[in-house]
Design an enzyme around this catalytic site. Structure first.
Site, short mmCIF file in Angstrom:
data_model
loop_
_atom_site.label_atom_id
_atom_site.label_comp_id
_atom_site.label_asym_id
_atom_site.label_seq_id
_atom_site.Cartn_x
_atom_site.Cartn_y
_atom_site.Cartn_z
N ASP A 136 0.85 -1.19 0.00
CA ASP A 136 0.00 0.00 0.00
C ASP A 136 0.88 1.24 0.00
OD1 ASP A 136 -1.70 2.14 0.45
OD2 ASP A 136 -3.00 1.03 1.80
N HIS B 53 0.24 7.79 4.10
CA HIS B 53 0.83 7.10 5.23
C HIS B 53 2.32 7.38 5.39
CE1 HIS B 53 -2.98 5.06 5.36
NE2 HIS B 53 -2.81 4.63 4.12
N ILE C 34 -1.03 9.14 8.68
CA ILE C 34 -1.78 8.22 9.53
C ILE C 34 -1.36 6.78 9.23
CG2 ILE C 34 -3.74 9.79 9.65
CD1 ILE C 34 -5.21 8.00 7.64
N GLY D 207 -5.31 1.60 7.92
CA GLY D 207 -6.37 0.91 8.63
C GLY D 207 -6.14 -0.59 8.67
#
Length: 284
Positions: free
Chosen positions: A187, A192, A207, A210
């Site tokens: 990802d 991120h 962040i 998830g």
């Protein structure tokens, strides 16, 4: 209309061959924070190739995790990735994932729901090898600004946690570099890693993924409730309820039942702000 629900659901499935080996498994586990303490026998099951087992949530990154992004293009879909959020995730295991494998991954849009101001796409991915089915993955993709087309609103289930104190509570610190390591499993969203991109998206710093929180929670359940046996996991579902930042701490609460573990995941430093909700691990 960027989303034509009928056309998207009717589209032919897409198939691709995927492969993985122990290095992919070890990298994924390290991205979840495995290996601390490094010589702990329980942690060596995640990090040492001679003792390795596979956490079932690896299914979300097998084949470099291309299934979700690839599934958002095709007949009936014209979507800007800037409007996309990962709303929820379910994995159903048909048998334990091998340390080394080669499989055919087949993806399709299983449903499109109209939530008014947004649409939800259910992207179903099924993986099978020469011995048969391995896993089925449902990613619920929230697409802002694409609702209002008069379709089915779909399920809206909120799970009540058991009315008692949790059976187990685990706190897991998220390293400052954890998102940088986890993204190497496939990802590459700059949200991120790149502070400037994160600010453009409305966050003061990058962040955590998830799906990294998702994997960390499952590891906690396997290690503390299921006796370290990944083969007992039958399915795992969650709703992504909020963000968490590298450097914070996850508080993972678990309520154990005969065949299910209810899980709640919050961010300790932000007054237990929700991170994962409506989370259940079904097991044997």
């Amino acid at each position: 209309m960027p989303i034509d629900a009928a056309k998207a659901v009717a589209a032919e499935p897409r198939s691709a061959e995927i492969a993985w080996d122990h290095k992919d498994i070890q990298l994924y586990h390290l991205g979840l924070g495995a290996g601390i303490p490094a010589t702990d026998p329980d942690e060596l099951r995640y990090t040492l190739e001679s003792k390795l087992h596979v956490l079932p949530s690896f299914a979300t990154v097998a084949g470099a995790g291309k299934g979700v992004i690839g599934g958002l293009t095709g007949p009936g879909l014209d979507i800007s990735l800037a409007s996309v959020l990962h709303g929820g995730q379910t994995i159903r295991l048909h048998r334990p994932i091998p340390v080394r494998g080669r499989a055919v991954s087949t993806s399709r849009i299983a449903a499109v729901y109209d939530k008014g101001k947004a649409a939800i796409l259910v992207l179903r991915t099924e993986a099978a090898d020469d011995e048969g089915p391995l896993w089925t993955s449902d990613a619920q993709i929230f697409v802002r600004g694409e609702g209002g087309f008069g379709g089915d609103r779909g399920p809206s289930v909120r799970l009540e946690l058991p009315p008692r104190e949790p059976d187990k509570v685990v706190e897991k610190a998220i390293r400052e570099d954890q998102a940088l390591l986890y993204r190497l499993s496939g990802d590459w969203n700059p949200l991120h890693a790149d502070p400037e991109f994160a600010r453009l998206a409305g966050f003061d710093r990058p962040i955590l993924h998830g799906l990294c929180s998702y994997g960390m929670a499952l590891k906690a359940v396997v290690d503390t409730v299921l006796g370290g046996d990944v083969g007992r996991v039958r399915s795992y579902t969650t709703r992504f309820a909020g963000v968490v930042f590298p450097g914070e701490t996850l508080r993972i609460r678990m309520w154990a039942g005969d065949s299910q573990v209810h899980v709640s995941v919050t961010a300790v430093e932000r007054d237990d702000a929700p991170v994962l909700a409506d989370t259940i691990v079904e097991h044997s």
